[in-house]
Design a protein around this motif. Structure first.
Motif, mmCIF file in Angstrom:
data_model
loop_
_atom_site.group_PDB
_atom_site.id
_atom_site.type_symbol
_atom_site.label_atom_id
_atom_site.label_comp_id
_atom_site.label_asym_id
_atom_site.label_seq_id
_atom_site.Cartn_x
_atom_site.Cartn_y
_atom_site.Cartn_z
ATOM 1 N N GLN A 4 -3.681 -26.118 13.152
ATOM 2 C CA GLN A 4 -3.925 -25.839 14.800
ATOM 3 C C GLN A 4 -2.745 -25.777 15.212
ATOM 4 O OE1 GLN A 4 -7.128 -26.349 15.710
ATOM 5 N NE2 GLN A 4 -7.764 -26.273 13.711
ATOM 6 N N SER A 5 -2.622 -25.369 16.691
ATOM 7 C CA SER A 5 -1.684 -25.227 17.444
ATOM 8 C C SER A 5 -1.299 -26.682 17.744
ATOM 9 C CB SER A 5 -1.710 -24.473 18.665
ATOM 10 O OG SER A 5 -2.869 -24.779 19.431
ATOM 11 N N ILE A 6 0.126 -27.056 17.913
ATOM 12 C CA ILE A 6 0.764 -28.409 18.406
ATOM 13 C C ILE A 6 0.834 -28.564 19.826
ATOM 14 C CG2 ILE A 6 2.370 -30.042 17.984
ATOM 15 C CD1 ILE A 6 2.611 -29.049 15.101
ATOM 16 N N ARG A 7 0.179 -29.345 20.338
ATOM 17 C CA ARG A 7 0.382 -29.536 21.917
ATOM 18 C C ARG A 7 1.694 -30.029 22.276
ATOM 19 N NH1 ARG A 7 -4.888 -29.638 24.424
ATOM 20 N NH2 ARG A 7 -6.099 -28.704 22.726
ATOM 21 N N LYS A 8 2.365 -29.532 23.435
ATOM 22 C CA LYS A 8 3.775 -29.752 23.666
ATOM 23 C C LYS A 8 3.699 -30.711 24.870
ATOM 24 C CE LYS A 8 5.640 -26.726 21.046
ATOM 25 N NZ LYS A 8 4.346 -26.506 19.980
ATOM 26 N N ALA A 48 -0.278 -36.733 14.796
ATOM 27 C CA ALA A 48 -1.170 -37.433 15.327
ATOM 28 C C ALA A 48 -2.336 -36.793 15.851
ATOM 29 C CB ALA A 48 -0.864 -38.458 16.255
ATOM 30 N N ALA A 49 -3.549 -36.840 15.918
ATOM 31 C CA ALA A 49 -4.429 -36.318 16.386
ATOM 32 C C ALA A 49 -4.371 -35.778 17.845
ATOM 33 C CB ALA A 49 -5.791 -36.984 16.118
ATOM 34 N N PRO A 50 -3.970 -36.468 18.574
ATOM 35 C CA PRO A 50 -3.874 -36.126 19.965
ATOM 36 C C PRO A 50 -2.774 -34.835 20.021
ATOM 37 C CG PRO A 50 -3.899 -38.490 20.130
ATOM 38 C CD PRO A 50 -3.767 -38.078 18.487
ATOM 39 N N GLN A 51 -1.916 -34.782 19.008
ATOM 40 C CA GLN A 51 -0.925 -33.506 18.929
ATOM 41 C C GLN A 51 -1.579 -32.322 18.790
ATOM 42 O OE1 GLN A 51 2.111 -35.748 16.510
ATOM 43 N NE2 GLN A 51 3.353 -34.437 17.675
ATOM 44 N N ILE A 52 -2.880 -32.247 18.421
ATOM 45 C CA ILE A 52 -3.559 -30.976 18.019
ATOM 46 C C ILE A 52 -5.016 -31.253 19.111
ATOM 47 C CG2 ILE A 52 -2.924 -30.599 15.973
ATOM 48 C CD1 ILE A 52 -5.690 -31.494 15.009
ATOM 49 N N GLY A 93 12.801 -37.305 16.371
ATOM 50 C CA GLY A 93 12.399 -35.801 16.737
ATOM 51 C C GLY A 93 10.771 -35.948 16.995
ATOM 52 N N CYS A 94 10.188 -34.973 17.498
ATOM 53 C CA CYS A 94 8.796 -34.867 17.724
ATOM 54 C C CYS A 94 8.188 -33.438 17.812
ATOM 55 C CB CYS A 94 8.349 -35.626 18.935
ATOM 56 S SG CYS A 94 6.635 -35.600 19.290
ATOM 57 N N LEU A 95 7.404 -33.135 17.001
ATOM 58 C CA LEU A 95 6.651 -31.828 16.938
ATOM 59 C C LEU A 95 6.358 -31.289 18.544
ATOM 60 C CD1 LEU A 95 4.850 -31.841 13.577
ATOM 61 C CD2 LEU A 95 7.097 -30.656 13.907
ATOM 62 N N SER A 96 5.885 -32.104 19.019
ATOM 63 C CA SER A 96 5.467 -31.801 20.353
ATOM 64 C C SER A 96 6.720 -31.779 21.541
ATOM 65 C CB SER A 96 4.477 -33.061 21.007
ATOM 66 O OG SER A 96 3.256 -32.948 20.232
ATOM 67 N N ILE A 97 7.667 -32.127 21.200
ATOM 68 C CA ILE A 97 9.055 -31.765 22.156
ATOM 69 C C ILE A 97 10.054 -31.147 20.929
ATOM 70 C CG2 ILE A 97 10.684 -32.826 23.350
ATOM 71 C CD1 ILE A 97 8.845 -35.464 23.509
ATOM 72 N N PRO A 98 9.735 -30.049 20.653
ATOM 73 C CA PRO A 98 10.666 -29.243 19.673
ATOM 74 C C PRO A 98 12.171 -29.129 20.093
ATOM 75 C CG PRO A 98 8.699 -27.583 20.662
ATOM 76 C CD PRO A 98 8.730 -29.033 21.144
ATOM 77 N N GLY A 99 12.888 -29.345 19.101
ATOM 78 C CA GLY A 99 14.255 -29.107 19.283
ATOM 79 C C GLY A 99 15.308 -30.435 19.898
ATOM 80 N N ILE A 100 14.503 -31.489 20.118
ATOM 81 C CA ILE A 100 15.082 -32.553 20.730
ATOM 82 C C ILE A 100 15.113 -33.548 19.300
ATOM 83 C CG2 ILE A 100 15.205 -34.383 22.350
ATOM 84 C CD1 ILE A 100 13.995 -32.291 24.110
ATOM 85 N N ILE A 134 5.568 -44.205 10.706
ATOM 86 C CA ILE A 134 4.061 -44.779 11.308
ATOM 87 C C ILE A 134 4.200 -45.366 12.714
ATOM 88 C CG2 ILE A 134 2.707 -47.082 10.780
ATOM 89 C CD1 ILE A 134 3.595 -46.539 7.761
ATOM 90 N N GLN A 135 5.418 -45.893 13.139
ATOM 91 C CA GLN A 135 5.548 -46.483 14.457
ATOM 92 C C GLN A 135 5.195 -45.171 15.558
ATOM 93 O OE1 GLN A 135 8.435 -49.724 14.778
ATOM 94 N NE2 GLN A 135 8.566 -48.990 12.715
ATOM 95 N N HIS A 136 6.094 -43.958 15.080
ATOM 96 C CA HIS A 136 5.998 -42.966 15.967
ATOM 97 C C HIS A 136 4.748 -42.215 16.283
ATOM 98 C CE1 HIS A 136 7.951 -39.009 17.547
ATOM 99 N NE2 HIS A 136 6.687 -38.690 17.245
ATOM 100 N N GLU A 137 3.903 -42.292 15.039
ATOM 101 C CA GLU A 137 2.612 -41.558 15.090
ATOM 102 C C GLU A 137 1.508 -42.665 15.710
ATOM 103 O OE1 GLU A 137 2.513 -38.533 14.508
ATOM 104 O OE2 GLU A 137 4.182 -38.319 13.893
ATOM 105 N N THR A 138 1.574 -43.876 15.620
ATOM 106 C CA THR A 138 0.870 -44.834 16.094
ATOM 107 C C THR A 138 1.084 -44.825 17.788
ATOM 108 O OG1 THR A 138 0.778 -46.136 14.418
ATOM 109 C CG2 THR A 138 0.061 -47.225 16.491
ATOM 110 N N ASP A 139 2.442 -44.694 18.092
ATOM 111 C CA ASP A 139 2.727 -44.406 19.698
ATOM 112 C C ASP A 139 1.862 -43.148 20.178
ATOM 113 O OD1 ASP A 139 4.470 -46.612 19.910
ATOM 114 O OD2 ASP A 139 6.193 -45.178 20.125
#
Length: 177
Positions: A4-8, A48-52, A93-100, A134-139
């Motif tokens: 799936q595409s990852i939401r930014k 996390a599911a919201p990221q897709i 970092g975060c797949l929804s905020i690439p490069g940071i 785990i904390q990052h994904e739960t956030d």
């Protein structure tokens, strides 16, 4: 299974509190498979599911994270407990905020309790990187991004980087003020 595409950042789904999973069926199993495949394709530690774009309380984990003795690859309706007050600070970092990637303070140890895609109870005890993930994904399931945990200087660096990112121009509107 489908990648799936990852939401930014800027996508409203990333700021909503996800709903608990109540039905454990083939559709949920397919969603977990999509999350797992998308995570594997991205090379990330968790997703996390919201990221897709799905507002449900579940996430996929890279089963090869250090300390993941159970090789758990997903968690549905997670609840977190912290067995002590020990903290860690390190790059995140975060797949929804690439490069940071910024130092982010998290708890060092976590006990995550939840369910499998079949509705079976499961628990994972994590420390270090696994606890951070785990904390990052739960956030994400609570509509919180790791940038929300930054100080003023961290937020400035994030905004400067996001302004320059090619993917942000149609997603993020930055006030001139």
């Amino acid at each position: 299974m489908t990648v799936q595409s990852i939401r930014k950042i800027g996508d409203p789904v990333l700021r909503r509190t996800a709903e608990p999973v109540t039905v454990f069926d083939a559709e949920l199993a397919a969603l977990v498979d999509d999350l797992t495949e998308t995570l594997a394709a991205s090379g990330g530690a968790g997703l996390a599911a919201p990221q897709i774009g799905v507002g449900l309380r579940l996430f996929a984990l890279n089963p090869n994270l250090p300390g993941n003795d159970r090789k758990l690859d997903h968690l549905v309706n997670p609840g977190l407990e912290f067995p002590d007050e020990q903290e860690q600070s390190g790059p995140e970092g975060c797949l929804s905020i690439p490069g940071i990637y910024l130092d982010t303070k998290r708890r060092m140890n976590v006990v995550a309790k939840g369910l499998t895609k079949h509705g079976d109870p499961v628990q994972i005890v994590g420390e270090g990187l696994l606890a951070r993930c785990i904390q990052h994904e739960t956030d994400h399931l609570d509509g919180v991004l790791f940038v929300d945990r930054q100080d003023t200087e961290g937020i400035r660096r994030i905004l400067d980087t996001v302004r320059e990112a090619a993917w942000s121009h149609d997603r993020i509107k930055i006030s001139p003020h």
